[in-house]
Design an enzyme around this catalytic site. Structure first.
Site, mmCIF file in Angstrom:
data_model
loop_
_atom_site.group_PDB
_atom_site.id
_atom_site.type_symbol
_atom_site.label_atom_id
_atom_site.label_comp_id
_atom_site.label_asym_id
_atom_site.label_seq_id
_atom_site.Cartn_x
_atom_site.Cartn_y
_atom_site.Cartn_z
ATOM 1 N N GLU A 53 6.162 -1.511 10.077
ATOM 2 C CA GLU A 53 5.176 -1.017 11.033
ATOM 3 C C GLU A 53 3.917 -1.882 11.014
ATOM 4 O OE1 GLU A 53 7.239 2.639 9.141
ATOM 5 O OE2 GLU A 53 6.647 0.619 8.541
ATOM 6 N N CYS A 84 5.224 5.365 6.158
ATOM 7 C CA CYS A 84 4.570 5.844 4.940
ATOM 8 C C CYS A 84 3.106 6.163 5.244
ATOM 9 C CB CYS A 84 4.675 4.799 3.829
ATOM 10 S SG CYS A 84 3.619 3.353 4.088
ATOM 11 N N CYS A 87 1.040 3.140 6.380
ATOM 12 C CA CYS A 87 1.356 2.727 7.745
ATOM 13 C C CYS A 87 0.813 3.727 8.757
ATOM 14 C CB CYS A 87 2.859 2.560 7.917
ATOM 15 S SG CYS A 87 3.506 1.117 7.033
#
Length: 135
Positions: A53, A84, A87
């Site tokens: 990402e 996560c 991100c």
């Protein structure tokens, strides 16, 4: 299959994952419809690992984009992986809480969230400004 999910799957093929062997791909759509992809890039010093990402966001930002409306994330095992926390915060820097996050569950199935669902209390410019004003 969702074309953004397909682009995320295509991106994970290029992942560099000699340590975890856990491939992740992301496809990020900008407000004007341009799609940027990214894959995870591991490093022996794990803290230097780049997440898919983040790679997609960095490429889009480097090209001058600052608004995003949708991102798809896929792993090689199609386990519905979500971005996560790190991100999610990176996405929150450039997208609103309405950013659609599509997670690939495999066999054509997806789970869809909004960034606000995944990160309900992000740190933002206004958060930092308010904290500075309170001093």
């Amino acid at each position: 299959m969702d074309s953004l999910v397909e682009a995320a799957r295509d991106a994970l093929v290029d992942a560099y994952v000699p340590y975890s062997e856990y491939r992740v791909g992301a496809a990020l759509r900008t407000a004007d419809g341009t799609v940027y992809t990214g894959c995870n890039v591991e490093n022996a010093n794990y803290s230097n690992t780049l997440h898919a990402e983040e790679v997609a966001v960095a490429q889009a930002v480097a090209d001058g984009h600052r608004g995003f409306d949708r991102i798809a994330v896929s792993s090689g095992v199609r386990d519905g992986v979500t971005p996560c926390g790190m991100c999610r915060q990176t996405l929150a820097e450039f997208a609103t809480e309405d950013l659609v996050v599509v997670c690939d569950d495999g066999d054509g199935a997806v789970t869809t969230y909004t960034l606000g669902d995944l990160l309900p209390a992000s740190i933002s410019e206004s958060t930092l400004t308010e904290a500075a004003d309170d001093r």
